[in-house]
Motif scaffolding. Sequence first.
Motif, short mmCIF file in Angstrom:
data_model
loop_
_atom_site.label_atom_id
_atom_site.label_comp_id
_atom_site.label_asym_id
_atom_site.label_seq_id
_atom_site.Cartn_x
_atom_site.Cartn_y
_atom_site.Cartn_z
N ASN A 156 14.59 5.86 -11.32
CA ASN A 156 14.43 7.19 -10.64
C ASN A 156 14.24 6.73 -8.92
N HIS A 157 14.16 5.44 -8.47
CA HIS A 157 14.16 4.78 -7.38
C HIS A 157 14.96 3.55 -7.15
N TRP A 158 15.20 3.44 -5.83
CA TRP A 158 15.99 2.20 -5.35
C TRP A 158 14.79 1.37 -4.82
N LEU A 159 15.06 0.26 -4.84
CA LEU A 159 14.09 -0.88 -4.35
C LEU A 159 13.73 -0.44 -2.89
N SER A 160 14.92 -0.07 -2.06
CA SER A 160 14.63 0.23 -0.55
C SER A 160 13.74 1.34 -0.55
N ASP A 161 13.73 2.40 -1.41
CA ASP A 161 12.67 3.51 -1.54
C ASP A 161 11.54 2.94 -1.50
N VAL A 162 11.20 1.91 -2.64
CA VAL A 162 9.59 1.65 -2.88
C VAL A 162 9.46 0.78 -1.74
N LEU A 163 10.14 0.04 -1.14
CA LEU A 163 9.67 -0.86 0.00
C LEU A 163 9.23 -0.20 1.12
N ALA A 164 10.02 0.98 1.44
CA ALA A 164 9.94 1.82 2.45
C ALA A 164 8.67 2.78 2.48
N GLY A 165 8.49 3.15 1.19
CA GLY A 165 7.10 3.84 0.92
C GLY A 165 5.89 3.04 1.24
N ALA A 166 5.88 1.42 0.83
CA ALA A 166 4.68 0.93 0.81
C ALA A 166 4.83 0.46 2.12
N GLY A 167 5.93 0.27 2.95
CA GLY A 167 5.78 0.20 4.58
C GLY A 167 5.16 1.30 5.16
N VAL A 168 5.42 2.53 4.89
CA VAL A 168 4.73 3.72 5.48
C VAL A 168 3.23 3.88 5.19
N GLY A 169 3.03 3.33 3.93
CA GLY A 169 1.64 3.37 3.48
C GLY A 169 0.77 2.74 4.20
N LEU A 170 1.18 1.21 4.29
CA LEU A 170 0.60 0.16 5.13
C LEU A 170 0.47 0.67 6.52
N ALA A 171 1.32 0.94 7.31
CA ALA A 171 1.64 1.30 8.51
C ALA A 171 0.27 2.47 8.82
N SER A 172 0.32 3.52 8.11
CA SER A 172 -0.35 4.54 8.17
C SER A 172 -1.80 4.25 8.28
N THR A 173 -2.08 3.14 7.43
CA THR A 173 -3.50 2.92 7.02
C THR A 173 -4.00 2.04 8.43
N GLU A 174 -3.18 1.07 8.81
CA GLU A 174 -3.32 0.41 9.88
C GLU A 174 -3.41 1.09 11.15
N ALA B 119 -4.66 4.28 11.27
CA ALA B 119 -6.00 5.01 10.93
C ALA B 119 -6.86 4.11 11.39
N TYR B 120 -7.07 2.74 11.05
CA TYR B 120 -8.05 1.90 11.15
C TYR B 120 -8.04 1.60 12.64
N TRP B 121 -7.08 1.90 13.42
CA TRP B 121 -7.05 1.50 14.99
C TRP B 121 -7.40 2.72 15.58
N VAL B 122 -6.99 3.82 15.16
CA VAL B 122 -7.24 5.19 15.90
C VAL B 122 -8.63 5.75 15.72
N TYR B 123 -9.05 5.62 14.64
CA TYR B 123 -10.33 6.47 14.13
C TYR B 123 -11.37 6.01 15.07
N PRO B 124 -11.81 4.86 15.12
CA PRO B 124 -13.14 4.47 16.08
C PRO B 124 -12.89 5.00 17.75
N ARG B 125 -11.70 5.12 18.16
CA ARG B 125 -11.16 5.52 19.50
C ARG B 125 -11.42 6.88 19.48
N VAL B 126 -11.15 7.65 18.61
CA VAL B 126 -11.28 9.05 18.45
C VAL B 126 -12.66 9.43 18.39
#
Length: 69
Positions: free
Chosen positions: A10-28, A30-37
């Motif tokens: 159903n997915h290629w390895l690149s799809d899975v890795l890209a999804g994991a990267g987006v998830g990690l980046a968005s979490t990081e 959020a942790y950086w922006v939220y206290p400032r907001v």
Amino acid sequence: MAALRLIKGNHWLSDVLAGAGVGLASTELAYWVYPRVQRVLIKGLQDRALVLPYYQAGAAGLTAVLVLR
């Protein structure tokens, strides 16, 4: 779960890795922006207010909660 999707084809390895990267980046981000907001929007209200960003169905915004005592 990602391994099963790869095995079933159903997915290629690149799809899975890209999804994991987006998830990690968005979490990081959020942790950086939220206290400032919080500091900028809730100045003077201390622990009585909460501001949460949201994104749903193409719409972004903020939800604010104020506790009145």
